[in-house]
Structures are given as structure tokens and as C-alpha cells.
Design a protein around this motif. Structure first.
Motif, PDB file in Angstrom:
ATOM      1  N   ALA A 299       0.844  -1.186   0.000  1.00 22.09           N
ATOM      2  CA  ALA A 299       0.000   0.000   0.000  1.00 22.09           C
ATOM      3  C   ALA A 299       0.881   1.237   0.000  1.00 22.09           C
ATOM      4  N   THR A 300       0.400   2.297  -0.591  1.00 25.49           N
ATOM      5  CA  THR A 300       1.149   3.528  -0.654  1.00 25.49           C
ATOM      6  C   THR A 300       0.827   4.380   0.564  1.00 25.49           C
ATOM      7  N   SER A 301       1.854   4.871   1.250  1.00 16.84           N
ATOM      8  CA  SER A 301       1.637   5.720   2.419  1.00 16.84           C
ATOM      9  C   SER A 301       2.642   6.855   2.395  1.00 16.84           C
ATOM     10  N   TYR A 302       2.268   7.971   3.005  1.00 20.78           N
ATOM     11  CA  TYR A 302       3.197   9.094   3.059  1.00 20.78           C
ATOM     12  C   TYR A 302       4.350   8.781   3.996  1.00 20.78           C
ATOM     13  N   THR A 303       5.550   9.056   3.571  1.00 23.99           N
ATOM     14  CA  THR A 303       6.707   8.922   4.441  1.00 23.99           C
ATOM     15  C   THR A 303       7.501  10.209   4.456  1.00 23.99           C
ATOM     16  N   GLN A 304       6.928  11.277   3.942  1.00 23.79           N
ATOM     17  CA  GLN A 304       7.593  12.563   3.937  1.00 23.79           C
ATOM     18  C   GLN A 304       6.612  13.634   4.361  1.00 23.79           C
ATOM     19  N   GLY A 305       7.132  14.796   4.702  1.00 23.04           N
ATOM     20  CA  GLY A 305       6.273  15.885   5.122  1.00 23.04           C
ATOM     21  C   GLY A 305       5.759  16.706   3.970  1.00 23.04           C
ATOM     22  N   TRP A 306       5.742  16.123   2.762  1.00 27.88           N
ATOM     23  CA  TRP A 306       5.212  16.860   1.616  1.00 27.88           C
ATOM     24  C   TRP A 306       4.728  15.875   0.560  1.00 27.88           C
ATOM     25  N   SER A 307       3.930  16.387  -0.368  1.00 26.81           N
ATOM     26  CA  SER A 307       3.522  15.606  -1.530  1.00 26.81           C
ATOM     27  C   SER A 307       3.676  16.478  -2.762  1.00 26.81           C
ATOM     28  N   ARG A 308       4.100  15.873  -3.850  1.00 32.33           N
ATOM     29  CA  ARG A 308       4.215  16.566  -5.140  1.00 32.33           C
ATOM     30  C   ARG A 308       3.095  16.038  -6.027  1.00 32.33           C
ATOM     31  N   LEU A 309       2.136  16.880  -6.345  1.00 32.03           N
ATOM     32  CA  LEU A 309       0.995  16.419  -7.110  1.00 32.03           C
ATOM     33  C   LEU A 309       1.353  16.244  -8.575  1.00 32.03           C
ATOM     34  N   PRO A 310       0.728  15.286  -9.261  1.00 23.21           N
ATOM     35  CA  PRO A 310       1.102  14.983 -10.646  1.00 23.21           C
ATOM     36  C   PRO A 310       0.775  16.138 -11.593  1.00 23.21           C
ATOM     37  N   TYR A 311       1.579  16.250 -12.630  1.00 23.66           N
ATOM     38  CA  TYR A 311       1.347  17.264 -13.663  1.00 23.66           C
ATOM     39  C   TYR A 311       1.953  16.758 -14.958  1.00 23.66           C
ATOM     40  N   GLN A 312       1.614  17.413 -16.063  1.00 17.54           N
ATOM     41  CA  GLN A 312       2.117  17.022 -17.374  1.00 17.54           C
ATOM     42  C   GLN A 312       3.231  17.986 -17.804  1.00 17.54           C
ATOM     43  N   PRO A 313       4.496  17.579 -17.724  1.00 14.31           N
ATOM     44  CA  PRO A 313       5.603  18.493 -18.055  1.00 14.31           C
ATOM     45  C   PRO A 313       5.574  19.005 -19.487  1.00 14.31           C
ATOM     46  N   THR A 314       4.911  18.275 -20.399  1.00 13.45           N
ATOM     47  CA  THR A 314       4.930  18.674 -21.806  1.00 13.45           C
ATOM     48  C   THR A 314       3.878  19.723 -22.145  1.00 13.45           C
ATOM     49  N   LYS A 315       2.996  20.046 -21.217  1.00 11.58           N
ATOM     50  CA  LYS A 315       1.987  21.063 -21.496  1.00 11.58           C
ATOM     51  C   LYS A 315       2.654  22.419 -21.690  1.00 11.58           C
ATOM     52  N   PRO A 316       2.142  23.239 -22.629  1.00 14.93           N
ATOM     53  CA  PRO A 316       2.804  24.518 -22.949  1.00 14.93           C
ATOM     54  C   PRO A 316       3.010  25.425 -21.739  1.00 14.93           C
ATOM     55  N   GLU A 317       2.041  25.452 -20.809  1.00 13.86           N
ATOM     56  CA  GLU A 317       2.186  26.351 -19.666  1.00 13.86           C
ATOM     57  C   GLU A 317       3.338  25.952 -18.761  1.00 13.86           C
ATOM     58  N   HIS A 318       3.767  24.689 -18.849  1.00 13.10           N
ATOM     59  CA  HIS A 318       4.909  24.237 -18.054  1.00 13.10           C
ATOM     60  C   HIS A 318       6.196  24.179 -18.878  1.00 13.10           C
ATOM     61  N   SER A 319       6.102  23.700 -20.101  1.00 15.07           N
ATOM     62  CA  SER A 319       7.303  23.507 -20.924  1.00 15.07           C
ATOM     63  C   SER A 319       7.946  24.826 -21.339  1.00 15.07           C
ATOM     64  N   GLN A 320       7.234  25.942 -21.213  1.00 10.71           N
ATOM     65  CA  GLN A 320       7.825  27.241 -21.559  1.00 10.71           C
ATOM     66  C   GLN A 320       8.940  27.632 -20.594  1.00 10.71           C
ATOM     67  N   PHE A 321       8.995  26.981 -19.429  1.00 12.14           N
ATOM     68  CA  PHE A 321       9.997  27.329 -18.414  1.00 12.14           C
ATOM     69  C   PHE A 321      11.146  26.325 -18.448  1.00 12.14           C
ATOM     70  N   SER A 322      12.343  26.819 -18.634  1.00 11.66           N
ATOM     71  CA  SER A 322      13.516  25.948 -18.581  1.00 11.66           C
ATOM     72  C   SER A 322      14.271  26.101 -17.265  1.00 11.66           C
ATOM     73  N   THR A 323      13.942  27.127 -16.514  1.00 15.11           N
ATOM     74  CA  THR A 323      14.566  27.345 -15.214  1.00 15.11           C
ATOM     75  C   THR A 323      13.603  28.144 -14.348  1.00 15.11           C
ATOM     76  N   TYR A 324      13.987  28.361 -13.113  1.00  9.42           N
ATOM     77  CA  TYR A 324      13.142  29.148 -12.206  1.00  9.42           C
ATOM     78  C   TYR A 324      13.369  30.631 -12.472  1.00  9.42           C
ATOM     79  N   ILE A 325      12.333  31.409 -12.237  1.00  7.96           N
ATOM     80  CA  ILE A 325      12.462  32.867 -12.343  1.00  7.96           C
ATOM     81  C   ILE A 325      13.073  33.410 -11.060  1.00  7.96           C
TER      82      ILE A 325
END
Length: 710
Positions: A299-325
Motif C-alpha cells: 500500500a502507498t503511504s506518506y513517508t515525507q512531510g510533503w507531496s508533489r501532485l502529478p502534472y504534465q511536463p509537456t503542457k505549454p504552460e509548463h514547458s515554456q519554463f527551462s529554469t526558475y524565475i
């Protein structure tokens, strides 16, 4: 690949000795290297399997010279090999299988991958692969595990796809994409890294290769998760006892607070009324794409104090960024904490930025739930790295990474320690950007540029470009030494004197003001969008705005001891006496408890959403948040965009909850939008022209507002 596998073994073993098969292991080099990374004595048994007799003889001699009694060489075919001690009883017994450049050499690869799947332990087993590859013409966007399936850098251009596939076939090495596709079909992707070997002529001839870690299948929850929250359906799908279907275009979103909530993608908001209140629901593994691990029952259980929710890296709103601002956060959390009045159980939504303020809130008050939202994946990669480092590193290493912004052995630390705590997308990003902490220095560049060639975390990203240009400007105007004294003198009176006598007149020269009065320059070097720039200019000149920003700061807060914002600006690193709270020993210790160092955490504090603020809000239930901190986000908007977002905020902020924001304008136009949609707006701070009283330690914004839900 071996470092990643060793890190996983350390995390998963629980004291038990694992069994490892190196399939296509050749002369045993992998096993010798693993001894340095994990220790061969720590394995119950190690098997090298290879079909080539001369290579096996070399391996046997190598292992005999080492005196390893638990290492066996099996000179048999990859499909039909038999493990002597486990003959007929090897199914589900193996903890690790590795394949280094061997999958591409096996002609009939499907049954071999199937055999590996049957060998691996469902609870602790995993597979590591390093090999050459070529992609198909279409990317892996249709993959059921697309967020983790290695889409970053996966796609090969037409020439690479055609040329290398045929070139390798001359040596009976097969790079057809079906091999990797079947691997990712058979196993759940845990980590993936796509790279290019710049062969002979760098950047002209590129050989694609990948490193990949997978786990057996897609485990099903052994028992339903108990929900204290309602579960919203995906479209018109009934949810009683089943999981919402996963789609490459409509990824499921989870919004955990004390347990977990499944929320509707933006496209399905018309079906918000379809809600099940059934308390026992098996959410299924497809939606649990968080920072988690499997327990003994699968079974999957949290073992960290955070969660990273799924996303699609290839979507234009995400792929336009190559680094952090933003490599650092430019809003003062000290003032936020005075206003927020945080209490245990508060549910907050914040803009991620560099994550510094979210960490400040969590360090200040235990028991919070903080949803960090950013459309730029790299901003969440940065926060995720900080969280992983809090969980797995000692304070000295953590300080070098984020205090000094430099760690010479960062790549090794990333593979061997941090990788097990990172999502696949975050790991890929940092593995391909190790220069942020360990820059590749050039002796010639050092000779020509001097300290302008200095590079660390804080000189990367768009904000890093601004820091580099600031250094150029201070040198050009002959005030570099004065700015270095500014961050060193402990006396506020001496600081004010330095500012007044040596720096101010040069900074406010007509050339600098003209530079700042250019909207293109403000966006490229300061991250100020055109809408915000127009708001700023509508209330006065740029010259006046800069004076109102800087004069009060250098007369009120010492940059050597308390104003870490401007300390970083001029020093390009923090000091132990002047740094954010999360970088102090006490803050580090408090945050380690939040992220659960050495313990399991059922209810994470941080939830990282890679999405627009509006999409995130649309996926939340009514009255979800107690407080929302949106920085200067609304300054970026057109009236239409602002209206849509305020409507969403009005729905998800509970009664008497509030929204906190800063603005470059003293009287931002969108106050009326909040008031129109059920908020009462209060001006907490408004900066007056020529005032010498700063609003906070940054003083970059002209106002701070609070909108309370009626």
C-alpha cells in the motif's frame, strides 16, 4: 544508475540483506563499483549473469581476488538462467536487478523483461537500467505514468532517431523505442533521466542514453484509505468504491489536508455537484503520484512531510519554463507572520516562488497544511529540493547548499542521498542542472572576469541574471567596494552613511533610472511584467519609486545582521548572522520535524501544485482555505483574469478567512473586484512618497492588503 540503486537499497532494506542480479554483467565492473557504494558484504547474494564465457572468466577471477563468497557468476542465457541456491524458488525473491547496456543487446527482449518482473519482490524489488535509446516520433505523453516516465529530454530529433538506430544495429545493438516502452509498460517508473553523450564533437553529435529505475507493477492498496473529506468525481464517473480514471490530458489532482481529497480537473467543473460522501474509498495507485513509498503490504503511504501532485511536463504552460524565475523569495515573511496569526490546523494556499516563505510559515507554527502553487515546475523543483535536503542532510551540508549556494560534490549527493526523497521530475531537473551548485569553472574566464565569473545557486535563474547585472553595474559605477562594506558593517549609522555618501548618487544616476524605466529590461532582469510596470508608472515616476524603496531600507535595517534580502543582493550568498529562518540551526531543526526526518508522516504539511492558481483553486472544495498569500500575483492580471481568480478565491476561502497580497501600486485597481465578490478589503500598509518608514525589510512594494471573506 548504481548510485541511485545503492540509495534505494539503503532506504528500502530495513536491515535485511538484499539479493541482486546483474543481468549482462560482463566482467563484473558493476559489482566491484557497488562494493564502494553499498558494500558487497551487505548483500545476501549477488549473481552476475552473462552469456559470454571469456567475460565470465574475467569476472570469476576478479571476485576470487576480492574474496567474495556471496557473489556467483552464472554463464547462461538471460531468459533461461537458473540461480543455484534458488532453483525453482526464485519467483518474487529478488530485491534488485540491474542491466547496463544489456537490454539493447537482447534480441528477444519481451520474455526477458517478463522474467525480471516475476523475479522481483513485490514489496522491496526494483530494477535499474542504463542504456542507449532512441525515441519514437511521438513522445511518451500517452504513457499511463507520464509525469514520471522521463518526458524531460526524452524526445530525439529525426536525424538522431534514424541515424543512431541504424548505426548501432551494425554491432547487433538494438535501440528501437519499443524496448524502453515495454520496460515502462511492465514496471512503474520510479526515477528516469534522459541525457546525451556529446560524442567526439560536443553538441553536434549526440548519442541519447537514459538511466531508469522501476518498481514492479502498479500496486493496489491493501485496504481502503479512510477519508475525512468528500471525494469529488472525475466527470460523470460514479466514485463509490472505484478510482477516477487517469487520462494524459486530465491528470487527477489530489488535495490532501488530514487525509486526501480527489478533485475535479478544470474541464469537469460543470459536474461539481456529483459528490459522494462515502467514507471508505479505495483511491487506487493511479492518483497517488506523490512523494511516497510502499509499505510491506504494497500500500502507498506518506513517508515525507510533503507531496508533489502529478502534472504534465509537456503542457505549454509548463514547458515554456527551462529554469526558475526566482532563486530566492523577495517578500518579507516576518511581516506576513505578523498578519497571518497562524494557528495549528490552518490550511493555507501560497505562491511557491523559491519556497522560502512557505518554509518560514511552517517553521513558525506546527500543524499547518500549506498548498504551494506555481505554474513554473522549476519553482516547485527548488522547493522540493529544499524539503528533500531538510529530510536527508546534516545542517552543515544544508547550509553549504542554500546558505552559500554551493556544494562541489552536489551530483554525488543528489544521486546517493537526495534522490530517494525527490520526485522523478525534480530529480531529472537537478541532475541536468548540477552546475547550479557545482559550476564548471574556467581558468580563462576567472582570469578575464574575476569575481564576475563567480557562480552559485543564487546567480542562476532569472533572478540570478539580475544579481549578475547588479554586480556589473556596481563595478561600472565604482561602488562595488562600498556595497561589500554595506553588507559587513554592523552599525546602522555606518550603513546609512555608506549609502548616503558613496552609493546613493551613483545608483540614482540617469543611466540606471533609464534602464529601470524600460518595461523589457524590468521583465528580463527583475521579473516585473508589463501590467505591473504600468500600475507602478501610473502613480509616479520610476525614479521616485526606486528612491521610496531604497532610502528607507538602508536607514532602518542593517544588511549585516537582519536584512538578509539585501545582503544576498550584494554578497550573492547569505551569512550565518544574516539569513532566512529556515537556514538557522534552530529553524533547520524545527523543519526537520515537520518533514519527518527519521519518521513516517501520515499527513504532509506541504502540497506542491504545478498548475496555475486558477486551475488549483478550481480543483478545491468550497471553504477549503483559511488563508491565502498570493504575493503580487494580481498585479500581473488583466481585468478578465482577475475577475475569474477572485471568483474562485471567494468560493474556496472560508467565511472570515482572508487573502493577503502585495502590490506595486498604492491603490491597486482590483480592490473593487474583491469587494464585488464578497470580500471586505483593508489596507494594512501603504507606502507614501518620500516617507522614510519602510513597510518591511524589502520595501519593494507600495502596499500590503488584506481581503476578508464576508
Amino acid at each position: 544508475m548504481l548510485r541511485l540503486c545503492a540509495a534505494e537499497l539503503r532506504k528500502r532494506s530495513g536491515g535485511a540483506k538484499p539479493i541482486w542480479i546483474d543481468l549482462g554483467g560482463g566482467t563484473g565492473w558493476n559489482i566491484e563499483q557497488m562494493d564502494l557504494l553499498y558494500g558487497i558484504a551487505n548483500f545476501e547474494a549477488v549473481y552476475l549473469v552473462d552469456l559470454c564465457q571469456p567475460l565470465c572468466k574475467v569476472a570469476e577471477q576478479r571476485f576470487q581476488s576480492k574474496g567474495w563468497k556471496n557473489v556467483k557468476v552464472i554463464c547462461q542465457d538471460a531468459l533461461g538462467f537458473v540461480l543455484p541456491e534458488l532453483a525453482g524458488q526464485d519467483s518474487g525473491r529478488i530485491d534488485l536487478v540491474t542491466m547496463s547496456y544489456s537490454l539493447s543487446m537482447i534480441e528477444n527482449f519481451h520474455p526477458v523483461v517478463d522474467r525480471i518482473s516475476s523475479l522481483l519482490s513485490p514489496q522491496t524489488g526494483f530494477i535499474g537500467v542504463a542504456d542507449f535509446y532512441v525515441s519514437g516520433a511521438a513522445g511518451p505523453s500517452g504513457h499511463r505514468d507520464a509525469e514520471k516516465a522521463g518526458v524531460l529530454g526524452y524526445q530525439c530529433n529525426w536525424f538522431t532517431r534514424v541515424f543512431w538506430q541504424h548505426w548501432f544495429e551494425f554491432d547487433h545493438v538494438y535501440l528501437h523505442p519499443s524496448r524502453r516502452n515495454y520496460l515502462e509498460h511492465k514496471f512503474a517508473t520510479h526515477k528516469a533521466l534522459n541525457c546525451r553523450n556529446h560524442f567526439i564533437i560536443p553538441y553536434l553529435i549526440q548519442m541519447p542514453y537514459y538511466v531508469w529505475i522501476g518498481r514492479p507493477g502498479y500496486p493496489v492498496e491493501s485496504k481502503p484509505l479512510q477519508l475525512a473529506r468528500s471525494v469529488t468525481t472525475h466527470s460523470n464517473c460514479a466514485v463509490a468504491g472505484v478510482s477516477p480514471p487517469s487520462s494524459p490530458d486530465l491528470p487527477p489532482v489530489i488535495s490532501p489536508k488530514h487525509y486526501m481529497q480527489v478533485s475535479v480537473p478544470k474541464h469537469s467543473q460543470q459536474n461539481r455537484s456529483a459528490i459522494s460522501h462515502k467514507p471508505d474509498i479505495n483511491l487506487g495507485p493511479s492518483i497517488l503520484s506523490t512523494s511516497s513509498s510502499s509499505n510491506a503490504q504494497g500500500a502507498t503511504s506518506y513517508t515525507q512531510g510533503w507531496s508533489r501532485l502529478p502534472y504534465q511536463p509537456t503542457k505549454p504552460e509548463h514547458s515554456q519554463f527551462s529554469t526558475y524565475i526566482y532563486g530566492f523569495t523577495w517578500e518579507d515573511p516576518q511581516r506576513d507572520l505578523e498578519v497571518l496569526d497562524l494557528r495549528p490546523g490552518d490550511n493555507l494556499m501560497v505562491i511557491t516562488s523559491a519556497g522560502d516563505n512557505a518554509l518560514a510559515y511552517a517553521a513558525h507554527q506546527r500543524g499547518l497544511t500549506i498548498h504551494c502553487v506555481d505554474m513554473n515546475p522549476c519553482q516547485n523543483h527548488l522547493l522540493e529540493l529544499k524539503l528533500a535536503a531538510l529530510r536527508s542532510l546534516d545542517y552543515g551540508t544544508f547550509w553549504r547548499m542554500f546558505g552559500l549556494g554551493s556544494l562541489p560534490n552536489f551530483a554525488h549527493t543528489l544521486d546517493s542521498t537526495l534522490s530517494t526523497e525527490l520526485s522523478s521530475s525534480a530529480y531529472q531537473y537537478w541532475r541536468q542542472n548540477t552546475h547550479a551548485f557545482a559550476p564548471r569553472q574556467s581558468a580563462l574566464a576567472d582570469l578575464v572576469l574575476g569575481d564576475l565569473n563567480h557562480s552559485n545557486l543564487y546567480t542562476t535563474g532569472y533572478s540570478g541574471v539580475a544579481l549578475q547585472y547588479l554586480r556589473v553595474i556596481t563595478k561600472m559605477f565604482g561602488i562595488h567596494q562600498a556595497t561589500q562594506q554595506l553588507v559587513a558593517v554592523p552599525s546602522l549609522a555606518k550603513q546609512a552613511g555608506l549609502w548616503r555618501d558613496k552609493i546613493r548618487s551613483r545608483i540614482f544616476s540617469s543611466i540606471v533610472i533609464r534602464f529601470l524605466d524600460n518595461p523589457v529590461a524590468m521583465w528580463q532582469f527583475m521579473g516585473v511584467p508589463i501590467n505591473q510596470w504600468n500600475m507602478l508608472r501610473s502613480e509616479g515616476s520610476m525614479s521616485q519609486y526606486v528612491r521610496d524603496t531604497l532610502d528607507p531600507v538602508f536607514h532602518s535595517t542593517p544588511c549585516a545582521t537582519s536584512n538578509y534580502f539585501y545582503h544576498l543582493l550584494f554578497a550573492r550568498q547569505y551569512s550565518p548572522d544574516c539569513c532566512p529562518d529556515y537556514l538557522t540551526k534552530d529553524g533547520f531543526s524545527r523543519l526537520q520535524q515537520v518533514v519527518g526526518k527519521g519518521t513516517d508522516v501520515l499527513s504532509p504539511t506541504f502540497h506542491l501544485h504545478t498548475a496555475t492558481l486558477l486551475d488549483t483553486l478550481n480543483g478545491m472544495r468550497d471553504g477549503e482555505f483559511d488563508k491565502a498569500v498570493i504575493m503580487d500575483h494580481m498585479d500581473w492580471f488583466s481585468p478578465e483574469d482577475a475577475d475569474s481568480e477572485v471568483v474562485a478565491l471567494a468560493r474556496v476561502v472560508k467565511k472570515a478567512g482572508f487573502v493577503l497580497w502585495r502590490s506595486a501600486a498604492r491603490n491597486p485597481w482590483y480592490i473593487a473586484v474583491f469587494e464585488r465578490h464578497g470580500f471586505t478589503v483593508e489596507a494594512l500598509d501603504v507606502r507614501q512618497p518620500n516617507s522614510m518608514k519602510p513597510l518591511d525589510r524589502v520595501n519593494m512594494y507600495a502596499s500590503l492588503y488584506k481581503a476578508t471573506k464576508l
